[in-house]
Motif scaffolding. Structure first.
Motif, short mmCIF file in Angstrom:
data_model
loop_
_atom_site.label_atom_id
_atom_site.label_comp_id
_atom_site.label_asym_id
_atom_site.label_seq_id
_atom_site.Cartn_x
_atom_site.Cartn_y
_atom_site.Cartn_z
N ASN A 1 37.64 -14.91 11.50
CA ASN A 1 37.22 -15.59 12.72
C ASN A 1 37.11 -17.10 12.51
O ASN A 1 37.09 -17.60 11.39
CB ASN A 1 35.93 -14.98 13.28
CG ASN A 1 34.72 -15.24 12.40
OD1 ASN A 1 34.58 -16.31 11.83
ND2 ASN A 1 33.84 -14.26 12.32
N GLN A 2 37.03 -17.81 13.63
CA GLN A 2 37.03 -19.27 13.60
C GLN A 2 35.81 -19.81 12.85
O GLN A 2 35.91 -20.82 12.15
CB GLN A 2 37.07 -19.81 15.04
CG GLN A 2 37.23 -21.31 15.11
CD GLN A 2 38.51 -21.81 14.43
OE1 GLN A 2 39.59 -21.24 14.61
NE2 GLN A 2 38.38 -22.86 13.65
N LEU A 3 34.68 -19.13 12.96
CA LEU A 3 33.46 -19.59 12.29
C LEU A 3 33.65 -19.61 10.77
O LEU A 3 33.30 -20.59 10.10
CB LEU A 3 32.28 -18.69 12.67
CG LEU A 3 30.91 -19.17 12.25
CD1 LEU A 3 30.59 -20.53 12.86
CD2 LEU A 3 29.85 -18.15 12.66
N VAL A 4 34.24 -18.55 10.23
CA VAL A 4 34.50 -18.50 8.78
C VAL A 4 35.48 -19.60 8.40
O VAL A 4 35.29 -20.29 7.39
CB VAL A 4 35.03 -17.10 8.37
CG1 VAL A 4 35.53 -17.10 6.94
CG2 VAL A 4 33.95 -16.04 8.56
N ASN A 5 36.50 -19.80 9.21
CA ASN A 5 37.48 -20.85 8.96
C ASN A 5 36.79 -22.23 8.95
O ASN A 5 37.07 -23.06 8.08
CB ASN A 5 38.57 -20.79 10.03
CG ASN A 5 39.83 -21.49 9.61
OD1 ASN A 5 40.05 -21.76 8.43
ND2 ASN A 5 40.66 -21.80 10.58
N ASP A 6 35.88 -22.44 9.90
CA ASP A 6 35.14 -23.70 9.95
C ASP A 6 34.27 -23.89 8.71
O ASP A 6 34.20 -24.98 8.15
CB ASP A 6 34.26 -23.76 11.20
CG ASP A 6 35.07 -23.90 12.50
OD1 ASP A 6 36.28 -24.19 12.42
OD2 ASP A 6 34.47 -23.71 13.58
N TYR A 7 33.60 -22.82 8.28
CA TYR A 7 32.75 -22.90 7.08
C TYR A 7 33.58 -23.24 5.85
O TYR A 7 33.16 -24.03 5.01
CB TYR A 7 31.98 -21.60 6.84
CG TYR A 7 30.82 -21.36 7.77
CD1 TYR A 7 30.02 -22.40 8.24
CD2 TYR A 7 30.51 -20.08 8.18
CE1 TYR A 7 28.95 -22.18 9.08
CE2 TYR A 7 29.43 -19.84 9.03
CZ TYR A 7 28.66 -20.89 9.48
OH TYR A 7 27.60 -20.66 10.31
N GLU B 1 34.50 -27.02 6.29
CA GLU B 1 33.34 -27.91 6.13
C GLU B 1 32.87 -27.97 4.69
O GLU B 1 32.55 -29.04 4.16
CB GLU B 1 32.19 -27.43 7.02
CG GLU B 1 32.39 -27.68 8.49
CD GLU B 1 31.33 -26.99 9.34
OE1 GLU B 1 30.22 -26.71 8.85
OE2 GLU B 1 31.63 -26.72 10.52
N THR B 2 32.81 -26.81 4.05
CA THR B 2 32.35 -26.75 2.67
C THR B 2 33.30 -27.49 1.75
O THR B 2 32.87 -28.25 0.88
CB THR B 2 32.16 -25.28 2.22
OG1 THR B 2 31.26 -24.64 3.11
CG2 THR B 2 31.61 -25.20 0.81
N ASP C 1 25.10 -13.97 0.99
CA ASP C 1 24.55 -15.32 1.09
C ASP C 1 23.25 -15.45 0.31
O ASP C 1 23.03 -16.44 -0.38
CB ASP C 1 24.36 -15.73 2.56
CG ASP C 1 23.48 -14.76 3.34
OD1 ASP C 1 23.40 -13.58 2.98
OD2 ASP C 1 22.87 -15.22 4.33
N GLU D 1 34.31 -14.79 2.86
CA GLU D 1 33.02 -15.45 3.06
C GLU D 1 32.42 -15.94 1.74
O GLU D 1 31.82 -17.01 1.69
CB GLU D 1 32.03 -14.51 3.75
CG GLU D 1 32.39 -14.20 5.19
CD GLU D 1 31.53 -13.08 5.76
OE1 GLU D 1 30.36 -12.93 5.34
OE2 GLU D 1 32.02 -12.35 6.63
N TYR E 1 33.25 -19.74 0.55
CA TYR E 1 32.50 -20.93 0.95
C TYR E 1 31.05 -20.87 0.46
O TYR E 1 30.47 -21.90 0.13
CB TYR E 1 32.60 -21.23 2.46
CG TYR E 1 32.00 -20.22 3.40
CD1 TYR E 1 30.63 -20.19 3.65
CD2 TYR E 1 32.80 -19.31 4.07
CE1 TYR E 1 30.09 -19.27 4.53
CE2 TYR E 1 32.27 -18.40 4.96
CZ TYR E 1 30.91 -18.38 5.19
OH TYR E 1 30.37 -17.47 6.06
#
Length: 171
Positions: free
Chosen positions: A2-8, A11-12, A75, A147, A150
């Motif tokens: 998903n886009q959120l994982v891609n963003d993380y 960003e990281t 996490d 996941e 990152y």
């Protein structure tokens, strides 16, 4: 993915690059202690982990559906730096010195290979159905392997910040 994982992931990685591009090659390769890694070695370890993650996901896609019942809270494990995790031999960094631009090229190359590979997975839902044993975290769904990249990188960014402080304090 998903886009959120891609963003993380993005960003990281950007945070990591900001931490290392301000260093000299000498600082990058300095070890603050006898049994400690240099920042260069931490970064090389991150490259090796990303390459190993790609292989694990590829291997997992060929296997049967998972017997894993629920997601592990990776996490909590990865971001808790009070608990030391030993790197498996396969992802231990080289002892040789690196130049910053060389590590940045390796980081960019490993990320490009990962993203290209992930883009070939037509049905992303399979990432939540299949799992593979992770050497430090146990059985993880394939999506959690992504996941953990990152989260693992965030863990090591904190380590890099600590190493930088130790290097400043060195005589």
């Amino acid at each position: 993915m998903n886009q959120l994982v891609n963003d993380y992931l993005s960003e990281t990685r950007n945070t990591l690059l900001k931490e290392i591009t301000v260093l000299s090659d000498a600082q990058f390769n300095s070890k603050p202690g006898l049994n400690m890694w240099s920042i260069a070695q931490v970064c090389h370890h991150l490259v090796l982990v990303e390459e190993a993650t790609l292989k694990a996901i590829a291997w997992g896609l060929k296997g049967n559906n998972s017997t894993q019942q629920e997601r592990i809270q990776i996490d909590i494990i990865l971001l808790d730096r009070t608990k030391k995790l030993n790197a498996p031999k396969i992802v231990e960094p080289d002892e040789k010195p690196f130049e910053i631009h060389q590590i940045i090229d390796l980081l960019n190359d490993s990320r490009k290979k990962l993203m290209t590979f992930l883009s070939t997975i037509e049905d992303k839902s399979i990432l939540a159905e299949k799992s593979v044993e992770h050497p430090a975290l146990g059985e993880l769904f394939l999506g959690q392997w992504i996941e953990q990249l990152y989260l693992h990188e965030q863990r090591h960014i904190e380590q890099i910040k600590e190493i930088k402080l130790l290097l400043v304090a060195m005589p």
